[in-house]
Write a protein that holds these residues in place. Sequence first.
Motif, PDB file in Angstrom:
ATOM      1  N   ALA A 232     -14.607  27.070  17.531  1.00  0.00           N
ATOM      2  CA  ALA A 232     -15.166  27.692  16.321  1.00  0.00           C
ATOM      3  C   ALA A 232     -15.301  29.203  16.486  1.00  0.00           C
ATOM      4  N   CYS A 233     -15.765  29.640  17.652  1.00  0.00           N
ATOM      5  CA  CYS A 233     -15.939  31.076  17.892  1.00  0.00           C
ATOM      6  C   CYS A 233     -14.595  31.800  17.952  1.00  0.00           C
ATOM      7  N   ILE A 234     -13.624  31.203  18.635  1.00  0.00           N
ATOM      8  CA  ILE A 234     -12.308  31.844  18.749  1.00  0.00           C
ATOM      9  C   ILE A 234     -11.659  31.988  17.376  1.00  0.00           C
ATOM     10  N   LEU A 235     -11.668  30.908  16.588  1.00  0.00           N
ATOM     11  CA  LEU A 235     -11.040  30.949  15.269  1.00  0.00           C
ATOM     12  C   LEU A 235     -11.741  31.948  14.350  1.00  0.00           C
ATOM     13  N   SER A 236     -13.083  31.887  14.316  1.00  0.00           N
ATOM     14  CA  SER A 236     -13.823  32.798  13.435  1.00  0.00           C
ATOM     15  C   SER A 236     -13.667  34.244  13.896  1.00  0.00           C
ATOM     16  N   TYR A 238     -11.020  35.594  15.504  1.00  0.00           N
ATOM     17  CA  TYR A 238      -9.704  36.110  15.158  1.00  0.00           C
ATOM     18  C   TYR A 238      -9.549  36.302  13.649  1.00  0.00           C
ATOM     19  N   LEU A 239     -10.181  35.457  12.849  1.00  0.00           N
ATOM     20  CA  LEU A 239     -10.162  35.671  11.400  1.00  0.00           C
ATOM     21  C   LEU A 239     -10.899  36.959  11.047  1.00  0.00           C
ATOM     22  N   LEU A 240     -12.047  37.180  11.691  1.00  0.00           N
ATOM     23  CA  LEU A 240     -12.827  38.389  11.434  1.00  0.00           C
ATOM     24  C   LEU A 240     -12.087  39.644  11.891  1.00  0.00           C
ATOM     25  N   SER A 241     -11.193  39.477  12.879  1.00  0.00           N
ATOM     26  CA  SER A 241     -10.498  40.647  13.431  1.00  0.00           C
ATOM     27  C   SER A 241      -9.570  41.314  12.418  1.00  0.00           C
ATOM     28  N   TYR A 242      -9.234  40.613  11.324  1.00  0.00           N
ATOM     29  CA  TYR A 242      -8.433  41.258  10.278  1.00  0.00           C
ATOM     30  C   TYR A 242      -9.237  42.345   9.574  1.00  0.00           C
ATOM     31  N   LEU A 243     -10.561  42.198   9.556  1.00  0.00           N
ATOM     32  CA  LEU A 243     -11.433  43.214   8.971  1.00  0.00           C
ATOM     33  C   LEU A 243     -12.003  44.134  10.039  1.00  0.00           C
ATOM     34  N   LEU A 244     -12.421  43.521  11.143  1.00  0.00           N
ATOM     35  CA  LEU A 244     -13.022  44.257  12.262  1.00  0.00           C
ATOM     36  C   LEU A 244     -12.237  43.917  13.527  1.00  0.00           C
ATOM     37  N   PRO A 245     -11.257  44.719  13.885  1.00  0.00           N
ATOM     38  CA  PRO A 245     -10.388  44.403  15.032  1.00  0.00           C
ATOM     39  C   PRO A 245     -11.167  44.210  16.336  1.00  0.00           C
ATOM     40  N   LEU A 246     -10.570  43.444  17.226  1.00  0.00           N
ATOM     41  CA  LEU A 246     -11.137  43.250  18.560  1.00  0.00           C
ATOM     42  C   LEU A 246     -11.219  44.597  19.266  1.00  0.00           C
ATOM     43  N   ASN A 247     -12.395  44.918  19.795  1.00  0.00           N
ATOM     44  CA  ASN A 247     -12.567  46.211  20.451  1.00  0.00           C
ATOM     45  C   ASN A 247     -13.723  46.110  21.440  1.00  0.00           C
ATOM     46  N   LYS A 248     -13.389  46.231  22.726  1.00  0.00           N
ATOM     47  CA  LYS A 248     -14.419  46.133  23.749  1.00  0.00           C
ATOM     48  C   LYS A 248     -15.334  47.346  23.765  1.00  0.00           C
ATOM     49  N   CYS A 249     -14.751  48.524  23.574  1.00  0.00           N
ATOM     50  CA  CYS A 249     -15.521  49.757  23.706  1.00  0.00           C
ATOM     51  C   CYS A 249     -16.716  49.782  22.755  1.00  0.00           C
ATOM     52  N   ILE A 250     -16.536  49.279  21.541  1.00  0.00           N
ATOM     53  CA  ILE A 250     -17.646  49.245  20.589  1.00  0.00           C
ATOM     54  C   ILE A 250     -18.265  47.856  20.517  1.00  0.00           C
ATOM     55  N   TRP A 251     -17.737  46.915  21.290  1.00  0.00           N
ATOM     56  CA  TRP A 251     -18.206  45.520  21.335  1.00  0.00           C
ATOM     57  C   TRP A 251     -18.273  44.964  19.907  1.00  0.00           C
ATOM     58  N   CYS A 260     -16.797  34.981  23.619  1.00  0.00           N
ATOM     59  CA  CYS A 260     -17.751  33.877  23.810  1.00  0.00           C
ATOM     60  C   CYS A 260     -17.036  32.533  23.683  1.00  0.00           C
ATOM     61  N   GLY A 261     -16.130  32.444  22.716  1.00  0.00           N
ATOM     62  CA  GLY A 261     -15.376  31.208  22.550  1.00  0.00           C
ATOM     63  C   GLY A 261     -14.535  30.885  23.764  1.00  0.00           C
ATOM     64  N   LEU A 262     -13.879  31.898  24.324  1.00  0.00           N
ATOM     65  CA  LEU A 262     -13.096  31.689  25.533  1.00  0.00           C
ATOM     66  C   LEU A 262     -13.996  31.327  26.712  1.00  0.00           C
ATOM     67  N   GLY A 263     -15.177  31.956  26.777  1.00  0.00           N
ATOM     68  CA  GLY A 263     -16.118  31.645  27.852  1.00  0.00           C
ATOM     69  C   GLY A 263     -16.617  30.214  27.772  1.00  0.00           C
ATOM     70  N   ALA A 264     -16.964  29.752  26.565  1.00  0.00           N
ATOM     71  CA  ALA A 264     -17.444  28.379  26.389  1.00  0.00           C
ATOM     72  C   ALA A 264     -16.348  27.373  26.728  1.00  0.00           C
ATOM     73  N   SER A 265     -15.120  27.668  26.307  1.00  0.00           N
ATOM     74  CA  SER A 265     -14.006  26.755  26.586  1.00  0.00           C
ATOM     75  C   SER A 265     -13.705  26.703  28.080  1.00  0.00           C
ATOM     76  N   LEU A 266     -13.743  27.866  28.742  1.00  0.00           N
ATOM     77  CA  LEU A 266     -13.488  27.896  30.179  1.00  0.00           C
ATOM     78  C   LEU A 266     -14.586  27.169  30.944  1.00  0.00           C
ATOM     79  N   LEU A 267     -15.838  27.312  30.500  1.00  0.00           N
ATOM     80  CA  LEU A 267     -16.935  26.593  31.143  1.00  0.00           C
ATOM     81  C   LEU A 267     -16.723  25.089  31.018  1.00  0.00           C
TER      82      LEU A 267
END
Length: 359
Positions: A232-236, A238-251, A260-267
């Motif tokens: 759910a976190c990964i899908l939401s 990536y969908l949100l990234s069309y408006l707010l791109p993935l960016n570590k510097c500004i988190w 978080c989605g990748l972290g939960a899946s890896l756990l």
Amino acid sequence: MASNNRLLSLDVLRGLTVAGMILVNNGNGDTFAMLLHSEWNGLTPCDLVFPFFLFIMGVSCYLSLSKGLFAPTQQTIRRILKRTVLLFLIGLFINWFAMALWDQTLDVSHLRLWAVLQRIALCYFFVSMFALFVNHRYIIPVTLALLAVYAVILLAGNGYSQDPTENILARVDTYLFGKDHLYRYSPIDPEGLLGTISGVAHTMIGFYCGKLIKSSAGIEQTMCRLFAVGTACILSGYLLSYLLPLNKCIWSPSYALVTCGLGASLLALIMFLIDYHTCPTYRYRFFLVFGMNALALYVASELFAVIFGWSGLSTMYYDTLSSFIPYARLTSLAYALTMVLFIFAIGYLLYRKRIFIKL
């Protein structure tokens, strides 16, 4: 999962994350792109290690405070405050130590105030206070509200601009703390104040996963729940990234959700391999060593990196490696792996002596 047995998969994921943090922080010279942070928008494997740590901290926060039934006793609050201040001060000390050696000055007027440990301290404090004083039925609403508020700040304040005179994150940090107390090598301090809003929401997602782990009837249900949250976190995200791109510097909110989605899946995956199949300890002991003294070993790696760089030992060792490794990127990787192994040796001595330093 109501058992009080220690969740080995969480320790292993924490250790994997800390080892990854040491690896990506100690590249010397030209290095592989996957071991570099994204220059601005985007996501590389290097961009996963810090968010994984915040996610794990959220999980651990729930599991730890649940032992006292989340009662806001003076002892519990005092322990939280003590840990928050300690982490923040250690982060400041690392910044000061590097400045004192490299710049040969004790003048704190140019001391950077923010860094990894400072953000960890603030996220830990706010999530712990939520855990003690707010009904846990509001975990998801509060998390979404934090992400929504931060999204509005980014959109209204030109938060994706790389011009510090236009970006609201840089403007707030500069106004409150002064340019001399911020990160020098980026237009935006990647651990600045406003970005902590998203960092807290990030840690809250981990806290929610801790609740799922604690309330699950068994390991199978726990893994399914974590995979569901992760998906759910990964899908939401990536969908949100069309408006707010993935960016570590500004988190960015999308970055928080995806990582978080990748972290939960890896756990969940590590839980399947270790806790579900009861994998022999020797197969994951390397990462367990890092996980049992995670923050202490991270701090040690930062201090040794400063000392080795200042003394010239890093240059000497890198030149030695490059003399028989002709490919520069492999030389850089070998150097970083050496630092990981050096810190592992310290951690292994602590592990064998059953010494666990809690920061």
